[in-house]
Design a protein around this motif. Structure first.
Motif, PDB file in Angstrom:
ATOM      1  N   LYS A 151      -4.810  -7.843   1.540  1.00 39.08           N
ATOM      2  CA  LYS A 151      -6.128  -7.175   2.033  1.00 39.08           C
ATOM      3  C   LYS A 151      -7.254  -7.758   1.193  1.00 39.08           C
ATOM      4  N   ALA A 210      -8.670   5.180   6.973  1.00 43.27           N
ATOM      5  CA  ALA A 210      -9.843   4.277   6.237  1.00 43.27           C
ATOM      6  C   ALA A 210     -11.252   4.150   7.014  1.00 43.27           C
ATOM      7  N   GLY A 263      -4.474   5.816  14.051  1.00 41.83           N
ATOM      8  CA  GLY A 263      -3.095   6.187  14.007  1.00 41.83           C
ATOM      9  C   GLY A 263      -2.890   7.604  14.339  1.00 41.83           C
ATOM     10  N   LEU A 264      -3.727   8.402  14.330  1.00 42.45           N
ATOM     11  CA  LEU A 264      -3.501   9.916  14.492  1.00 42.45           C
ATOM     12  C   LEU A 264      -2.750  10.059  15.971  1.00 42.45           C
ATOM     13  N   VAL A 268     -10.494  -0.326   1.078  1.00 42.31           N
ATOM     14  CA  VAL A 268      -9.894   1.003   1.006  1.00 42.31           C
ATOM     15  C   VAL A 268      -8.443   0.861   0.596  1.00 42.31           C
ATOM     16  N   GLU A 296      -5.562  12.365   0.662  1.00 39.22           N
ATOM     17  CA  GLU A 296      -4.344  13.124   0.610  1.00 39.22           C
ATOM     18  C   GLU A 296      -4.192  14.407   1.658  1.00 39.22           C
ATOM     19  N   GLY A 297      -4.104  13.910   2.858  1.00 36.86           N
ATOM     20  CA  GLY A 297      -4.270  15.249   3.953  1.00 36.86           C
ATOM     21  C   GLY A 297      -2.785  14.958   4.692  1.00 36.86           C
ATOM     22  N   GLY A 316       0.770  -1.289  -0.102  1.00 36.50           N
ATOM     23  CA  GLY A 316      -0.068  -0.082  -0.111  1.00 36.50           C
ATOM     24  C   GLY A 316       0.848   1.307  -0.027  1.00 36.50           C
ATOM     25  N   ARG A 317       0.506   2.465  -0.672  1.00 42.10           N
ATOM     26  CA  ARG A 317       1.177   3.330  -1.007  1.00 42.10           C
ATOM     27  C   ARG A 317       0.539   4.631  -0.138  1.00 42.10           C
ATOM     28  N   GLY A 351       0.492   4.875   3.420  1.00 38.86           N
ATOM     29  CA  GLY A 351       1.283   5.025   4.670  1.00 38.86           C
ATOM     30  C   GLY A 351       1.667   3.767   5.300  1.00 38.86           C
ATOM     31  N   ASN A 378      -5.226   3.307  -1.287  1.00 38.32           N
ATOM     32  CA  ASN A 378      -4.674   4.605  -1.680  1.00 38.32           C
ATOM     33  C   ASN A 378      -4.646   4.516  -3.275  1.00 38.32           C
TER      34      ASN A 378
HETATM   35  C1  LIG Z   1      -4.882  10.052  10.527  1.00 40.43           C
HETATM   36  C2  LIG Z   1      -4.577   9.231   9.246  1.00 40.43           C
HETATM   37  C3  LIG Z   1      -4.984   9.892   8.034  1.00 40.43           C
HETATM   38  C4  LIG Z   1      -4.764   9.269   6.981  1.00 40.43           C
HETATM   39  N1  LIG Z   1      -4.643   9.733   5.630  1.00 40.43           N
HETATM   40  C5  LIG Z   1      -4.710   9.197   4.678  1.00 40.43           C
HETATM   41  C6  LIG Z   1      -4.594   9.584   3.224  1.00 40.43           C
HETATM   42  O1  LIG Z   1      -5.134  11.098   3.227  1.00 40.43           O
HETATM   43  N2  LIG Z   1      -4.739   9.060   2.315  1.00 40.43           N
HETATM   44  C7  LIG Z   1      -4.418   7.756   2.172  1.00 40.43           C
HETATM   45  O2  LIG Z   1      -4.426   7.108   1.280  1.00 40.43           O
HETATM   46  N3  LIG Z   1      -4.190   7.033   3.377  1.00 40.43           N
HETATM   47  C8  LIG Z   1      -4.531   7.696   4.496  1.00 40.43           C
HETATM   48  N4  LIG Z   1      -4.551   7.223   5.742  1.00 40.43           N
HETATM   49  C9  LIG Z   1      -4.061   5.571   5.679  1.00 40.43           C
HETATM   50  C10 LIG Z   1      -5.492   4.868   5.664  1.00 40.43           C
HETATM   51  O3  LIG Z   1      -5.939   4.411   7.003  1.00 40.43           O
HETATM   52  C11 LIG Z   1      -5.120   3.365   4.833  1.00 40.43           C
HETATM   53  O4  LIG Z   1      -4.349   2.612   5.696  1.00 40.43           O
HETATM   54  C12 LIG Z   1      -5.002   3.559   3.391  1.00 40.43           C
HETATM   55  O5  LIG Z   1      -5.734   4.365   2.892  1.00 40.43           O
HETATM   56  C13 LIG Z   1      -4.926   2.205   2.917  1.00 40.43           C
HETATM   57  O6  LIG Z   1      -4.458   2.270   1.505  1.00 40.43           O
HETATM   58  P1  LIG Z   1      -3.184   1.353   0.972  1.00 40.43           P
HETATM   59  O7  LIG Z   1      -3.113  -0.110   1.734  1.00 40.43           O
HETATM   60  O8  LIG Z   1      -3.406   1.310  -0.508  1.00 40.43           O
HETATM   61  O9  LIG Z   1      -1.958   2.306   1.511  1.00 40.43           O
HETATM   62  C14 LIG Z   1      -4.253   7.622   7.008  1.00 40.43           C
HETATM   63  C15 LIG Z   1      -4.243   7.236   8.157  1.00 40.43           C
HETATM   64  C16 LIG Z   1      -4.089   7.898   9.247  1.00 40.43           C
HETATM   65  C17 LIG Z   1      -4.389   7.017  10.556  1.00 40.43           C
END
Ligand SMILES: Cc1cc2nc3c(=O)[nH]c(=O)nc-3n(C[C@H](O)[C@H](O)[C@H](O)COP(=O)(O)O)c2cc1C
Ligand code: SF4
Ligand code: FES
Lengths: 154, 432
Positions: B65, B175, B391-392, B208, B85-86, B54-55, B57, B210
């Motif tokens: 998954k 997510a 995770g925040l 979910v 994308e925050g 996953g990209r 985070g 990215n």
């Molecule tokens: C506070 C917080 C904010 C997040 N913001 C994003 C985000 O803006 N974009 C994103 O792709 N994942 C974000 N994530 C990670 C997502 O929870 C999730 O792991 C991710 O979208 C899964 O996609 P991936 O497995 O393809 O990476 C965030 C996680 C946390 C804890």
């Protein structure tokens, strides 16, 4: 909001059945575009239209930073002051605009033209410092660029 | 160019984001191959075999998954592309949305076919305007070409898509917070288990991923898992999009083949630090990843394993370069203000912890720091760890202890002398 109902009906068709609750955010966005903010009557009418509790709409309005319950200035200047923007002079450009308009973040000029805000990262860090003016991004800001921009916003 | 390119592999022009150009690059060939020759489980197998991580985070394996979703369990399934994308420092998904939106759409169609999804969604942050319009236009083009809707390309497969706009909340990128938001509620994250792949959107199995994770799928299906694994390193297959900002001569989005030398990338591709300054430290992948000093990164490669070994992570790919002369106390203050502002307030340690961290940093910067404030910051950072729903809370703690670990002396100086060692400076100074 009643005149927007035909638009909302169209929007509803795009979602799967049973997703009425999901329409809260897009409908509020549209209402705010139309009126400039979301009024009490909008909340009541939208709750009835979507069949969701009024409290859900109120919670949404207070949770997300983009929603407003009151009118603001015609031009909403939102400066990013997160890390990359601060590292490229965000405080400087913000201070310049504060001086020029005579207001602080969170305030509106008495003539109702400008509202100033600070916001967290808007995903534009490579072109820092940056701000939003209403819906549009303005990047790689300099003092000269800001002056020109403000001149164009009447 | 830092290695091979899979997603940014074409020159950007005035029309390169549109459907005709995408088709001319071979676009929607992977979808035709999928629908014509592959069974849904073949797609899941191929993606699993590719080792794609996953990209967004956490670098969780995409195939793993997907495997949780039971194809024939008689319920609706949903797929959501996370385009929120925050994470401060991150602006790479925006590149895809603006310049290659069809690669995301094609990949989502393939994923939907594999996971038995009839309705998929893109959740895009509310402030994005051009990325939203580009994506919305691409969706219309795709519908008009019969790529969404009923019986796609004459097959039995039908799929619809909705682009859903957020409204300003960092935590809605997490997510489960995203799912609450997409249900039209405040973006409160949910406790797990149950996993979202078991009970997600409206209690249905939901994947979910990215934007960038998904955008690799079309390439993997066209070229095969083995070809994908031949790019990058054995533990980090493929490429990653890095958004580079801060004190750097050529900020922007770069696609980097994993395993590429980090300093070579910064010096040669990104043009180095302005005014010939040395690198003090780098935030590798969004502010929630731990900072590494210039010395730490000197011999590292850009791969998941190298970053993990160094005690950090590639995170979201949001790389922030910080030059010598920057005040880390002021920088941490900005970060803690951010986490405090964005905490949704559900969990006591995060709600109070981020507030305390923020206020302590405020007083240190103001010259009112107390002798035991550093220990206090450490204590609060630890106390968040693992005690919160999302995770925040953890991220705020990591960001704080990460900077303290590397730059403790600056905090001590600031507390003792009641002023910053570097004048509170955050900008890249011209001369030393
Ligand atoms: C506070 C917080 C904010 C997040 N913001 C994003 C985000 O803006 N974009 C994103 O792709 N994942 C974000 N994530 C990670 C997502 O929870 C999730 O792991 C991710 O979208 C899964 O996609 P991936 O497995 O393809 O990476 C965030 C996680 C946390 C804890
Ligand atoms: S960790 Fe913080 S942001 Fe996440 S759910 Fe708890 S209070 Fe909300
Ligand atoms: S830090 Fe300002 S846009 Fe990201």
């Amino acid at each position: 909001m009643k005149h927007l109902v035909p638009e909302f009906e169209k929007l509803r068709e795009r979602f799967p059945a049973g997703f009425e609750s999901s329409l809260v955010l897009p409908c509020l966005r549209r209402i705010q575009e139309d009126r400039g903010y979301v009024a009490d009557s909008d909340i009541e009418e939208l709750a009835v239209f979507l069949g969701v509790p009024q409290i859900q709409i109120e919670e949404v309005l207070s949770f997300y930073t983009q929603f407003r319950r009151k009118p603001i200035g015609r031009w909403h200047l939102q400066f990013c002051h997160n890390v990359s923007c601060s590292m490229n002079g965000a405080e400087n450009v913000l201070a310049h605009v504060e001086r020029k308009l005579g207001i602080k973040p969170g305030q509106t000029t008495p003539d109702g033209r400008y509202t100033l805000s600070t916001v967290e990262c808007l995903g534009s860090c490579g072109t820092a410092p940056m701000m939003m003016v209403n819906d549009g991004y303005h990047e790689n800001l300099t003092l000269t660029k800001l002056d020109e921009l403000l001149q164009g916003l009447k | 160019m830092p290695g091979r390119q899979l997603i940014m592999s074409f020159p950007v022009t005035a029309t390169s984001h549109g459907l005709p150009d995408y088709r001319a690059r071979g676009g929607y060939g992977a979808l035709a191959k999928t629908l014509g020759q592959m069974k849904p489980q073949d797609v899941v197998k191929e993606v699993t075999a590719s080792g794609l991580q996953g990209r967004g985070g956490a670098a969780f394996a995409v195939g793993r998954k997907w495997q949780v979703v039971q194809y024939d369990d008689g319920q609706p399934h949903y797929l959501i592309a996370n385009a929120d994308e925050g994470e401060p420092g991150t602006f790479k998904d925006r590149w895809i949305l603006e310049n290659n939106p069809h690669v995301l759409l094609e990949s989502m169609l393939i994923a939907s076919y594999a996971l038995n999804v009839r309705n998929c969604f893109v959740y895009i942050r509310g402030e994005f305007d051009l990325p939203y319009r580009r994506l919305a236009d691409a969706v219309e083009e795709a519908y008009a070409a019969g790529l969404f809707g009923r019986n796609i390309l004459g097959s039995d497969f039908s799929c619809d898509i909705v682009v859903y706009r957020g409204a300003g909340a960092y935590v809605a990128g997490e997510a489960s917070g995203l799912i609450s938001s997409l249900e039209g509620k405040k973006g409160y994250p949910r406790n797990r288990p149950p996993r979202l792949t078991v009970r997600g959107l409206y209690q249905r199995p939901t994947v979910v991923n990215n934007v960038e994770s998904l955008s690799n799928i079309a390439w993997i299906i066209s070229n095969g898992a083995d070809a994908f694994k031949a790019v990058g390193t054995p533990k980090s297959p493929g490429t990653r999009l890095f958004s580079v900002s801060g004190h750097i001569n050529r900020p922007g989005v770069y696609e980097v083949e994993l395993g590429y030398p980090w300093m070579k990338f910064l010096d040669e591709d990104c043009g180095g630090v302005p005014h010939g300054r040395a690198i003090k430290c780098v935030v590798p992948g969004g502010v929630s990843s731990k900072v590494l000093t210039g010395a730490d990164i000197a011999n590292l490669k850009l791969s998941h394993e190298d970053l993990w070994d160094a005690g950090s992570t590639l995170g979201s790919g949001g790389m922030i370069v910080i030059a010598e002369g920057t005040c880390m106390v002021a920088l941490l203050q900005v970060l803690m203000r951010f986490y405090h502002h964005e905490s949704c307030g559900q969990c006591t340690p995060c709600r109070h912890g981020t507030g305390w961290l923020h206020r302590i940093l405020d007083r240190i910067v103001a010259g009112d720091g107390r002798a035991d404030d550093i220990e206090r910051l450490y204590y609060i950072s630890k106390f968040n760890d693992g005690t919160t729903i999302c995770g925040l809370g953890d991220a705020a703690g990591y960001a704080c202890s990460g900077i303290l670990d590397k730059f403790r002396d600056e905090f001590e100086y600031c507390i003792e002398h009641k002023r910053s060692k570097f004048g509170g400076n955050l900008e890249c100074l011209r001369s030393s």
